[in-house]
Scaffold this motif. Structure first.
Motif, short mmCIF file in Angstrom:
data_model
loop_
_atom_site.label_atom_id
_atom_site.label_comp_id
_atom_site.label_asym_id
_atom_site.label_seq_id
_atom_site.Cartn_x
_atom_site.Cartn_y
_atom_site.Cartn_z
N TRP A 113 0.79 -1.23 0.00
CA TRP A 113 0.00 0.00 0.00
C TRP A 113 0.82 1.29 0.00
O TRP A 113 0.30 2.34 -0.32
N GLU A 140 -5.19 -4.38 -0.13
CA GLU A 140 -6.52 -3.91 0.30
C GLU A 140 -6.41 -2.72 1.24
O GLU A 140 -7.38 -2.00 1.45
N SER A 188 5.58 -7.16 4.10
CA SER A 188 6.29 -7.41 5.36
C SER A 188 6.99 -8.76 5.36
O SER A 188 6.63 -9.68 4.63
N MET A 210 11.04 -7.22 0.81
CA MET A 210 10.56 -6.93 2.16
C MET A 210 11.28 -5.70 2.75
O MET A 210 11.80 -4.89 1.99
N GLU A 331 11.37 -2.43 12.27
CA GLU A 331 11.36 -1.34 11.30
C GLU A 331 10.29 -0.31 11.70
O GLU A 331 9.17 -0.69 12.06
P1 NAD Z 1 1.69 -6.70 4.32
O1 NAD Z 1 2.86 -7.58 4.33
O2 NAD Z 1 0.71 -6.83 5.45
O3 NAD Z 1 0.87 -6.84 2.96
C1 NAD Z 1 1.47 -7.03 1.69
C2 NAD Z 1 0.58 -7.90 0.83
O4 NAD Z 1 0.37 -9.17 1.45
C3 NAD Z 1 -0.82 -7.33 0.58
O5 NAD Z 1 -1.18 -7.56 -0.77
C4 NAD Z 1 -1.69 -8.14 1.52
O6 NAD Z 1 -3.04 -8.26 1.08
C5 NAD Z 1 -1.02 -9.48 1.51
N1 NAD Z 1 -1.29 -10.25 2.73
C6 NAD Z 1 -1.56 -9.77 3.98
N2 NAD Z 1 -1.73 -10.78 4.85
C7 NAD Z 1 -1.57 -11.93 4.15
C8 NAD Z 1 -1.61 -13.32 4.48
N3 NAD Z 1 -1.85 -13.74 5.73
N4 NAD Z 1 -1.38 -14.21 3.49
C9 NAD Z 1 -1.11 -13.81 2.24
N5 NAD Z 1 -1.05 -12.51 1.87
C10 NAD Z 1 -1.29 -11.59 2.79
O7 NAD Z 1 2.13 -5.19 4.21
P2 NAD Z 1 2.71 -4.24 5.33
O8 NAD Z 1 3.15 -4.99 6.54
O9 NAD Z 1 1.77 -3.14 5.59
O10 NAD Z 1 3.98 -3.65 4.55
C11 NAD Z 1 5.00 -3.01 5.21
C12 NAD Z 1 6.30 -3.75 4.99
O11 NAD Z 1 6.55 -3.92 3.63
C13 NAD Z 1 7.50 -3.00 5.55
O12 NAD Z 1 8.37 -3.91 6.17
C14 NAD Z 1 8.17 -2.44 4.31
O13 NAD Z 1 9.54 -2.20 4.45
C15 NAD Z 1 7.87 -3.52 3.33
N6 NAD Z 1 7.94 -3.01 1.95
C16 NAD Z 1 8.93 -3.45 1.16
C17 NAD Z 1 9.03 -2.96 -0.13
C18 NAD Z 1 10.15 -3.36 -1.04
O14 NAD Z 1 10.09 -3.02 -2.22
N7 NAD Z 1 11.17 -4.05 -0.57
C19 NAD Z 1 8.11 -2.03 -0.57
C20 NAD Z 1 7.11 -1.62 0.28
C21 NAD Z 1 7.01 -2.12 1.54
#
Ligand code: NAD
Length: 457
Positions: A113, A140, A188, A210, A331
């Motif tokens: 997001w 979402e 994440s 990540m 983080e």
């Molecule tokens: P998240 O990990 O919760 O969500 C990412 C995606 O995973 C979404 O599409 C979500 O719908 C899906 N998801 C969520 N729960 C799930 C499950 N149980 N099973 C399968 N899919 C699921 O996102 P967040 O925690 O809000 O993101 C933040 C993290 O992402 C931070 O650590 C950030 O550094 C990292 N990030 C990394 C990059 C990169 O390019 N390396 C970019 C942006 C964010």
């Protein structure tokens, strides 16, 4: 369309070989470019509703980079997909050898997001350029941006080639039941592990983008005014919700005071205030509450105010910080910058090496030896010297993490490679055959084998 039916339709489409045609891929990339361009206003409004991202930031960090990305892929697609000749070993004489890039097949991309357009569509650009079909699930969490992506893609593309599936955890879990030929995930570490485990059941290759705690070293001989300007911008862009934002600062003791004063001044000059329309909100209440708790009032050097109603947190600098503070556990992913003072570079490098490998690392200095020391001794995804964040704006550099911060990389040619398999092919001539390998094996043949094989050249 139901998920399984969609995957089957994409597999059939991929097997028809349509996506292997370079002209087809270029046409699809142009179509994507046009679709984004026609819908810029929709994209801007949607992301503003999600977390008040300004038009300027939306263009420079989301839409503009996508245009560059599409252009670069269109320009290089023939070169990147060309068959590459390589040398042939003497054991294979007479013959020639070459590498054939091929698309992997049906791919699944999970966006996140914080840069919802960039992190969903840039991997899709690479997947399309490499000749794959794509199912994209944006996050979402940025609901309006996700709706905008779905509307644009699903209106412009055939679902059997490129489709957006929306939803949260349950939809992600449903998607992960099935076999894909590649899964690309940004998000994440927690969810990254879930993806990796699900992919392993089908032996599906993954790229996991990540995060982590990315340090910024400020050494005593840096150009302090430039350093502070670049660092403060990089940290507080998107209210710190950037995966490669400097998570914390390690400043040399001799310049701590000057650094803090200038950093505060730079924040004031940048109009990064809760009231300012250019200052991004925290994405949701859950993250707001998590971040607000990380602000230890006894350590606030400047900022520190958090307003739940507008989900805004002032750019906050925490001084007198240490590796033992709560804010240093995970983080931060928000507008809070702990400043840790150090005197001995070796000690602080050893400390970072004992922590999970960060996604980025930055060093501000004008001398060669500490810069080289940091770059060679610390393992990190990517980074910059005398800047922060901007390595992402060079698509000639692979972008990705290492260890806990990620597996694999993308951007530019690295993205094309991420979504390709490289087939090694040997093509033998039939005019001639050496008897060496065939039975019966004699002493003479062994002598020849030893002459040909295993010698240091
Ligand atoms: P998240 O990990 O919760 O969500 C990412 C995606 O995973 C979404 O599409 C979500 O719908 C899906 N998801 C969520 N729960 C799930 C499950 N149980 N099973 C399968 N899919 C699921 O996102 P967040 O925690 O809000 O993101 C933040 C993290 O992402 C931070 O650590 C950030 O550094 C990292 N990030 C990394 C990059 C990169 O390019 N390396 C970019 C942006 C964010």
């Amino acid at each position: 369309m139901e998920v399984l039916k969609l995957i089957e339709a994409q597999r059939e489409y991929f097997n028809s070989n349509k996506t292997k045609d370079i002209a087809f891929r270029i046409a699809q990339l142009k179509k994507l470019y046009d679709a984004i361009q026609q819908n810029e206003a929709l994209l801007e409004n949607a992301i503003y509703k999600d977390f008040k991202k300004s038009k300027f930031d939306t263009y420079t960090t989301e839409i503009g980079p996508l245009y560059n990305d599409i252009n670069q892929n269109i320009k290089n697609i023939k070169k990147w997909s060309a068959i590459k000749k390589v040398k042939t070993s003497i054991a294979n004489f007479p013959g020639k050898s070459y590498i054939v890039p091929e698309p992997l097949g049906v791919t699944l991309i999970f966006g996140t997001w914080n840069y919802p357009y960039q992190l969903s569509l840039a991997p899709a650009v690479a997947a399309i350029a490499a000749g794959n079909t794509v199912i994209l699930k944006p996050s979402e969490v940025s609901e309006n941006a996700s709706n905008a992506i779905a509307k644009i893609i699903n209106e412009h593309f055939d679902p059997e080639f490129f489709a957006v599936v929306q939803g949260g955890e349950s939809v992600a879990t449903e998607l992960l039941k099935y076999k894909f030929d590649k899964i690309f995930f940004s998000g994440s570490n927690r969810v990254g592990r879930i993806i990796y485990e699900a992919a392993a059941k089908h032996l599906t290759p993954v790229t996991l983008e990540m995060g982590g705690k990315s340090p910024a070293f400020i050494l005593e001989d840096c150009n302090l005014s430039v350093t502070v300007k670049r660092l403060i911008w990089a940290k507080f862009l998107n209210a710190g919700q950037t995966c490669i934002a400097p998570d914390y600062v390690l400043v040399h003791k001799s310049i701590e005071k000057q650094f803090l004063e200038r950093a505060k001044q730079e924040i004031d000059n940048s109009h990064f205030t809760i009231e300012d329309d250019n200052y991004v909100q925290i994405i949701n209440d859950k993250n707001f509450t998590r971040l607000a708790k990380l602000i230890d009032p006894s350590k606030v050097y400047c900022g520190g105010k958090a307003d739940l109603q507008s989900r805004s947190i002032e750019p906050t600098i925490l001084h007198n910080s240490s590796f033992n503070d709560e804010v240093m556990r995970d983080e931060i992913f928000g507008p809070i910058l702990p400043v840790i003072v150090f005197e001995n570079l070796d000690e602080v490098i050893a400390k970072i090496k004992s922590m999970p490998r960060p996604l980025a690392c930055y060093v501000f200095t004008n001398s060669t030896s500490p810069k080289q020391k940091i770059i060679t001794e610390i393992s990190f995804g990517g980074g910059a010297v005398n800047d922060a964040l901007m390595h992402i704006a060079n698509s000639h550099l692979p972008f990705g993490g290492v260890g806990d911060s990620g597996i694999g990389s993308y951007h530019g040619e690295a993205g094309f490679k991420t979504f390709s398999h490289y087939k090694g092919v040997l093509e033998k001539g039939t005019s001639f055959e050496t008897p060496l390998k065939y039975y019966p094996h004699t002493e003479q043949k062994l002598k020849w084998a030893k002459r040909i094989m295993g010698k240091l050249s």
